[in-house]
Design an enzyme around this catalytic site. Structure first.
Site, PDB file in Angstrom:
ATOM      1  N   LEU A  15       0.805  -1.308   0.071  1.00  0.00           N
ATOM      2  CA  LEU A  15      -0.075  -0.118   0.112  1.00  0.00           C
ATOM      3  C   LEU A  15       0.917   1.253   0.271  1.00  0.00           C
ATOM      4  O   LEU A  15       0.512   2.157  -0.738  1.00  0.00           O
ATOM      5  CB  LEU A  15      -0.975   0.055   1.286  1.00  0.00           C
ATOM      6  N   GLU A  35       9.120  -4.874  -6.753  1.00  0.00           N
ATOM      7  CA  GLU A  35       8.547  -5.768  -5.955  1.00  0.00           C
ATOM      8  C   GLU A  35       8.843  -7.244  -5.888  1.00  0.00           C
ATOM      9  O   GLU A  35       8.679  -7.777  -7.272  1.00  0.00           O
ATOM     10  CB  GLU A  35       6.897  -5.470  -5.861  1.00  0.00           C
ATOM     11  N   GLN A 114      -7.056  -4.792   1.961  1.00  0.00           N
ATOM     12  CA  GLN A 114      -5.799  -4.656   1.273  1.00  0.00           C
ATOM     13  C   GLN A 114      -5.846  -5.356  -0.233  1.00  0.00           C
ATOM     14  O   GLN A 114      -5.092  -4.981  -0.891  1.00  0.00           O
ATOM     15  CB  GLN A 114      -4.476  -5.167   2.218  1.00  0.00           C
ATOM     16  N   TYR A 217     -12.381 -10.012  18.511  1.00  0.00           N
ATOM     17  CA  TYR A 217     -10.715 -10.675  19.142  1.00  0.00           C
ATOM     18  C   TYR A 217     -11.068 -11.762  20.173  1.00  0.00           C
ATOM     19  O   TYR A 217     -11.882 -11.596  21.252  1.00  0.00           O
ATOM     20  CB  TYR A 217     -10.102  -9.364  19.833  1.00  0.00           C
ATOM     21  N   ASP A 303       5.531   0.262   6.428  1.00  0.00           N
ATOM     22  CA  ASP A 303       6.078  -0.672   7.421  1.00  0.00           C
ATOM     23  C   ASP A 303       7.501  -0.875   7.823  1.00  0.00           C
ATOM     24  O   ASP A 303       8.050  -1.263   8.711  1.00  0.00           O
ATOM     25  CB  ASP A 303       5.536  -2.195   7.149  1.00  0.00           C
TER      26      ASP A 303
END
Length: 534
Positions: A15, A35, A114, A217, A303
């Site tokens: 992203l 990539e 995503q 969760y 990230d």
């Protein structure tokens, strides 16, 4: 022998990397993206894009495309912590996505997986001429005074090549090989849990009891994980933790074991289900921030710069916002309209925001792991404030009273001070009402309270520096009507005052009242300071 040259090499096609490619093209910068994987993500991973990020996609003409690809679960509102899905509900977290934020932004939360968003970004990148190279790995990168030489390998054919770039944007994930190559460390809690994800088919209506969950969760003696809907019907993904320190590994997740884990998480021992995939790679939830986001011509984003638990839906948007911050700065530096030192402000601005965002995600993760919400509530900053109210302590702006800086401010009571997002105000022109946010996508913008004429010389001063600057008067005698009469208050100025807004929609400078002295000279000096031209 000639060597291929590009202004920017982006490493990583997730992203952040794909967004960087689109944003750079918006600012007229050609990029090559490499990539190592053969294509975009096949896993939902990040699921929510916050409204500030949607403002960025709006600025580059992609808002409607992204909204069109949103998840079938877009109407869901429940984020719950449970012993089992069918059993006790321990905590229901507040969720900003159900809030009407039209008072703050023209954009809204968008739930999009995503693996749906990345193909949209890839297609747009192709349309605007980005050179996309999947199946391509960066093996080495060496810097000299003129740029960076990158050694690339086509993993499908084994063919190696070299490429010259003026700058490298490293958006190559949490284990960033580029960051490792540069020797940039990271700090934080590190790995919090290891997980395996798998898809399953089952009817969970009885266990849901009418709830429309974004995620559940689960924490009980038999399983710790997260149940996530894919289609609000029968398709689900579950992320299950395992513990290497107890001798556990991803190899333990046989099809039969996966069935047992789903039943334990749902709380129905004889639940009929079908496991659809158990071959996805293991991954981890971590909390880390890189010690630096810049190293000369290398710029770290997404990230690679920061990882955080998915609680709060902060991670993807933070990385995309990194890319937007970088794009306009790279555009001006590469165009010779700003000094290279402008890129140093990327670290000064984005790293403190990442630190606080990781802290907020960790507080939410503590609740997921069993801590009581009341025990962390005093330190929690709500999602709307984290989305719109983060502030830069220093950077590409002419600040005011830096000793008064705070990491966030209430977006319902914006200060308008330099280093904060320029507030949304509804204004009205010849074609009807719109948001001030829509005035900022290209170049600098000067907004004045009242007629623009006293500040008219600003545009000429910018042109002398090769820059685009638009001047718009808002309010009585201005170009646009202040529909709600809130513009001066939200921007912290009085009649005749002005606010200079950067191409990324952040305030660069303001004059609380009318101009003093030579406007052209004042604006020239400000732009030279902000763009590191002195």
């Amino acid at each position: 022998m000639s060597q291929e040259k590009v202004p920017v090499l982006i490493v990583g096609g997730g992203l952040a990397g794909l967004s960087a490619a689109v944003f750079l093209a918006h600012h007229g910068v050609k990029a090559t993206l490499v990539e190592r994987h053969p294509g975009t993500s096949t896993h939902p991973k990040a699921r929510a894009i916050n409204p500030r990020t949607m403002e960025l996609y709006r600025a580059v003409g992609m808002e409607e495309r992204v909204k069109a690809g949103r998840s079938p679960i877009s109407g869901n509102t429940d984020l719950v912590h449970v012993e089992t899905l069918a059993g006790n509900e321990r905590v229901r977290m507040p969720n900003a996505s159900i809030e009407d934020i039209s008072r703050i932004s023209p954009a809204q939360w968008t739930l999009i997986d995503q693996n749906q968003l990345e193909p949209i970004l890839r297609k747009r990148a192709e349309e605007v001429g980005v050179d996309l190279r999947f199946h391509t790995r960066l093996d080495a990168a060496t810097e000299d005074a003129e740029g960076i030489t990158a050694t690339l390998t086509d993993t499908a054919t084994g063919t190696s090549s070299t490429l010259r770039a003026a700058y490298v944007v490293a958006a190559d994930g949490s284990r960033s090989p580029v960051r490792e190559l540069l020797g940039i460390g990271a700090h934080g809690r590190g790995t919090l849990t290891n997980l395996v994800s798998f898809f399953f088919d089952a009817d969970l209506k009885e266990a849901l009891r009418g709830r429309k969950i974004i995620a559940a969760y689960v924490n009980n003696p038999d399983v710790r994980g997260t149940i996530i809907p894919l289609d609000n019907d029968r398709k689900w993904v579950i992320n299950v933790s395992f513990f290497p320190d107890k001798g556990q590994s991803a190899d333990d997740f046989t099809p039969q074991r996966c069935v047992e884990l789903v039943r334990a998480a749902v709380g129905v021992p004889d639940l009929p289900l079908t496991i659809e995939s158990v071959d996805m790679p293991a991954w981890d939830i971590s909390a880390r921030v890189a010690d630096s986001f810049t190293a000369s011509r290398f710029l770290i984003a997404g990230d690679a710069a920061h990882v955080m638990p998915p609680t709060g839906a902060f991670g993807a948007s933070t990385g995309i916002q990194d890319a937007y911050n970088l794009a306009w700065k790279l555009g001006l530096v590469l165009g010779g309209k700003a000094g290279p030192a402008l890129l140093d402000t990327y670290d000064a601005e984005r790293r403190p925001v990442a630190e606080e965002t990781v802290r907020q995600a960790m507080l939410r993760f503590a609740v997921r792991e069993g801590k009581q919400l009341k025990d962390v509530a005093k330190d929690l900053v709500d999602e709307t404030t984290m989305t719109f109210g983060y502030a830069y302590p220093a950077g590409a702006f002419a600040g005011e009273a830096p000793e008064l800086w705070t990491v966030t401010e209430d977006p319902d009571k914006p200060s308008g001070r330099p280093g904060t997002r320029a507030p949304h105000v509804v204004v009205e022109g010849a074609h009807g009402p719109f948001s001030t946010v829509d005035l900022f996508p290209v170049g600098f913008t000067l907004l004045t309270a009242g007629p623009a004429d006293p500040w008219g010389a600003a545009a000429g001063a910018a042109r002398d520096l090769g820059l685009m600057l638009r001047v718009h008067g808002i309010g009585e005698g201005g170009d646009y009507t202040d529909a709600e009469g809130t513009f001066p208050q939200k921007y912290g100025i009085s009649d005749g005052g002005a606010v200079l807004v950067r191409p990324d929609g952040f305030v660069a400078w303001r004059s609380r009242s009318g101009p003093e002295g030579d406007v052209g000279q004042t604006v020239t000096g400000l732009l030279r300071q902000i763009l590191a031209l002195d």
